[in-house]
Structures are given as C-alpha cells and as structure tokens.
Enzyme design. Structure first.
Site, PDB file in Angstrom:
ATOM      1  N   GLY A   1      54.775  26.203  54.140  1.00  0.00           N
ATOM      2  CA  GLY A   1      54.866  25.666  55.339  1.00  0.00           C
ATOM      3  C   GLY A   1      54.828  26.525  56.438  1.00  0.00           C
ATOM      4  CE1 TYR A   2      54.900  25.121  62.132  1.00  0.00           C
ATOM      5  CE2 TYR A   2      55.948  23.286  60.939  1.00  0.00           C
ATOM      6  CZ  TYR A   2      54.928  23.823  61.892  1.00  0.00           C
ATOM      7  OH  TYR A   2      54.519  22.903  62.695  1.00  0.00           O
TER       8      TYR A   2
ATOM      9  CB  SER B   1      56.500  30.215  48.780  1.00  0.00           C
ATOM     10  OG  SER B   1      57.364  29.390  48.611  1.00  0.00           O
TER      11      SER B   1
ATOM     12  CE1 TYR C   1      62.534  15.201  59.896  1.00  0.00           C
ATOM     13  CE2 TYR C   1      63.281  15.754  61.985  1.00  0.00           C
ATOM     14  CZ  TYR C   1      62.896  16.355  60.844  1.00  0.00           C
ATOM     15  OH  TYR C   1      62.940  17.705  60.464  1.00  0.00           O
TER      16      TYR C   1
END
Length: 399
Positions: A53-54, A51, A238
C-alpha cells in the site's frame, strides 16, 4: 529451494497464495514510474509498514527520489511448503534488490512492529548504522494488536456506530461482478475502543517516545501517519464507524505529539496524511468500498485516478520542501483533492443512486478493481509468465 508450480487460490476478494515473480514485477513497475533524482541530502527514514500500500509507495519514492537511508519494518510470513510466502515478503526482496543495484542504504526487518521488542531492536539497528532519524512514516494496518503494557489482545472490526449499515456492495463470487447488499450490525462501545487500540495513535506515539528515549530524533524530526477520509457515500461504514473512531484518535495523536516536549525540543512536527482511495489489502475488506472505488475509477479514468506512487511522490515533495504543504483546517496533509473534487463526487453519487445501473456503466471499473486485488498478490501482472514452476522459498533480505 522450493521450485513448484502454483495457481491462484481465491474466494471473492480473499487470495490465500502469492506469486513471487508477479509480486516482484509490481515493485519494478512502481520503481520505474518514479523519476530518479540525484544529489541533495540523504535523510534517515524509518518506514513502519513498508511492504504494501502507501507504506511501500512511500518507501520506493523516498529511495528513488530522495535517496533515503534507514529501515523498513513489516510483518510477513515465509513460504511454508504448503503455502507460499506473503506477497509483502516477495515485494520486500524485490525492493532490496532494486535498492542495492542503485546503491541505496536500506535494511528490512520482519517483526511485529506493535511489540516492545521490535522498538528495541529497531533502535539498536539505528544506533549501529544510521544514527538519528529524520522521518518516521507510520503506515501499519493489522486486524489485531497486543498492548505491550497489559498483554491484552485487541481486535479491530469494521462496523458502523449508532445504527446498522446497509448499502450496495460489489460481489465477485460469480463469473461476473454483481451488486449485492451489505448489512452490518452497529458496533458496540467495546468494539469501537478495541478498534481504536489497534488502528488509532497509541502505537505511533509509543514509537516516537521509544526513539526519543534513545536520543534518536534528529533536529527537525518529522513523523507522518497515513489516514483516509473518503466520500460521504462510504462515511457510514468508514469515517462514522469504528474505523473512523480510530482515525480520529490517530489525528488527535498528531496534535498531542506536536504539543509534546518530545517534538518541541527538536523543533519537530507530526502530521496525519489524508491519502486518496486505493486498492489495498485493507481497503478491499471494507464493505461497499470496492463498489465505490470502481465507480470512482470509472469517473476519473486511468489518467485521473492517482496511484499510491504518484501520491507518495507528492508527499515527499511536500515534506522535503520542494512544494508547499497542502494542509486543511485540521492541520492534516491532503493528497486526496483529486478524489473529493465536487464534480467527481457528483458523478459518483449519480452512479451510487442506482447501483445496478451504475455497475453497467462502471463495468470496466469493476473489472479493474478485481485485477488490482489480484495484483496485490502477484497474479495477473503484465510481464509475468504463469503456468510454470517458480521458486517460492525466497530469502528475506540480509541486513
């Protein structure tokens, strides 16, 4: 029916309500940007996290270009009367309408994909309607996960490991974006383990095992999990942080799956897919990512910054054998060469070295980033009429 007039409720990057027509318009725009193809096989695909983003881009590209059949899974909230449904809920309904109009056979399930019940429910639907699965796309992003074996609820955190993190960040609390400082204490070993439990490969592995147990892996079965590497600029928070530990676990899971009898018996394969930078609900919550992405967009411009849809098209072409696989030394599919190009990163580092001055050069990139965040929730979308009542109580697609 819940026809009412709504306005965006936003604090910084946090938007707490969604516009149904704006969210639908973003799906239509993505759909129109994908060249349609006809003919060829129609593989069965299971898209986990369809649903946003990628996951959304991979679903739309798979439908439009390859005629995939199958199931999309997401965990979205309905309209409550006090608060609108989530944008992903509205995007799912828009996707269902486009798929039906194009005669695509796709079903959507709203459930916690981490749960054992979800795996049983999806396997039942596959058996009833599609049979064996050709592709499993794993694109789940969530702040917490309940371990189905122990019942323990794990919470992910965004923290560096080994030392505190301090770096410039983008601040939208005022009338104009400004540079602020992000300072985050180092994560603990327990926090790192919890983040791995949520965002690592355990659940991905469980899904493959659940499908295999029901004899639902097709010959040549392929599964991919979306990941990100990013720049050395953002590495401390990250790839060298708690999230990076989870991504390393995800990548190790791909190796474990490839060496397992589960896939060897089906001549199957598992990959992690390193996508490029994107403005997503998950990425906007990571300190410094907003400023980095604004600088990156400024350096590349509209033509050079590849959208999630463009990258999803590239991914499907590689998976379906239309183009060769682009693999790195770790066996990961790479879609991020445009971002990590040496000349591009040199220009980003120059802006990053003096972020206040860099932001003056990258003002358009910062404005673009904030507009993209708003569009995630259906606000500020071209072609959408705001300021008038709209139906917010939209049903989940029938299946």
């Amino acid at each position: 029916m819940s026809l009412r007039q709504i306005e965006p409720k936003q604090r910084g990057f946090l938007v707490v309500n969604s516009h149904p027509e704006g969210a639908a318009q973003t799906v239509h725009r993505m759909w129109d940007g994908i060249p349609a193809r006809s003919g060829g096989r129609r593989p069965v695909a299971l898209i986990l996290g369809h649903s946003a983003g990628y996951g959304l881009a991979t679903l739309l590209a798979g439908l439009r270009q390859h005629g995939i059949r199958g199931i999309g899974v997401a965990f979205e909230a309905a309209d409550t009367g006090r608060r609108t449904a989530t944008a992903g809920w509205y995007r799912t309904e828009a996707t269902a309408q486009l798929a039906a109009a194009a005669d695509h056979d796709i079903r959507f399930v709203n459930t916690d994909a981490f749960s054992a019940d979800a795996k049983t429910e999806i396997a039942d639907l596959l058996e009833q309607h599609y049979g064996q699965v050709d592709y499993l796309v794993y694109s789940l992003a969530a702040p917490r996960r309940t371990d189905p074996a122990t019942g323990i609820v794990h919470h992910s955190v965004i923290k560096p490991l080994g030392a505190p993190y301090e770096a410039p960040a983008l601040d939208f609390s005022g009338t104009d974006p400004q540079v602020s400082r992000a300072r985050i204490a180092a994560g603990t070993e327990d926090e790192a383990r919890a983040t791995v439990a949520v965002m690592g490969g355990d659940d991905w592995h469980l899904w493959v095992r659940a499908l295999a147990a029901r004899q639902l892996l097709a010959d040549g079965f392929t599964t991919v999990a979306l990941t990100y590497v990013g720049s050395e600029v953002t590495a401390p928070v990250y790839r060298q942080g708690t999230i990076g530990a989870a991504k390393e676990h995800l990548e190790q899971t791909a190796h474990d799956l490839n060496s397992s009898t589960l896939l060897k018996e089906k001549d199957g394969r598992a990959f992690t897919v390193v996508a490029g930078a994107a403005v997503t609900q998950a990425s906007s919550a990571i300190p410094s990512i907003a400023l980095y992405t604004a600088f990156l967009r400024t350096v590349l411009g509209e033509a050079g910054f590849r959208t999630t849809t463009e990258q999803a098209i590239d991914l499907w072409d590689q998976l379906e054998g239309r183009t060769p696989l682009v693999l790195d030394e770790a066996g990961r599919i790479r879609l991020d060469g445009w971002e990590l190009d040496d000349q591009v990163q040199d220009r980003v580092r120059r802006l990053w070295a003096d972020p206040e001055r860099g932001l003056e050069e990258a003002r358009s990139g910062a404005d673009w980033f904030m507009s993209q965040v708003q569009e995630l929730y259906g606000w500020g979308v071209d072609g959408t009429v705001y300021g008038q009542p709209v139906e917010t109580d939209v049903p989940w697609p029938r299946r």
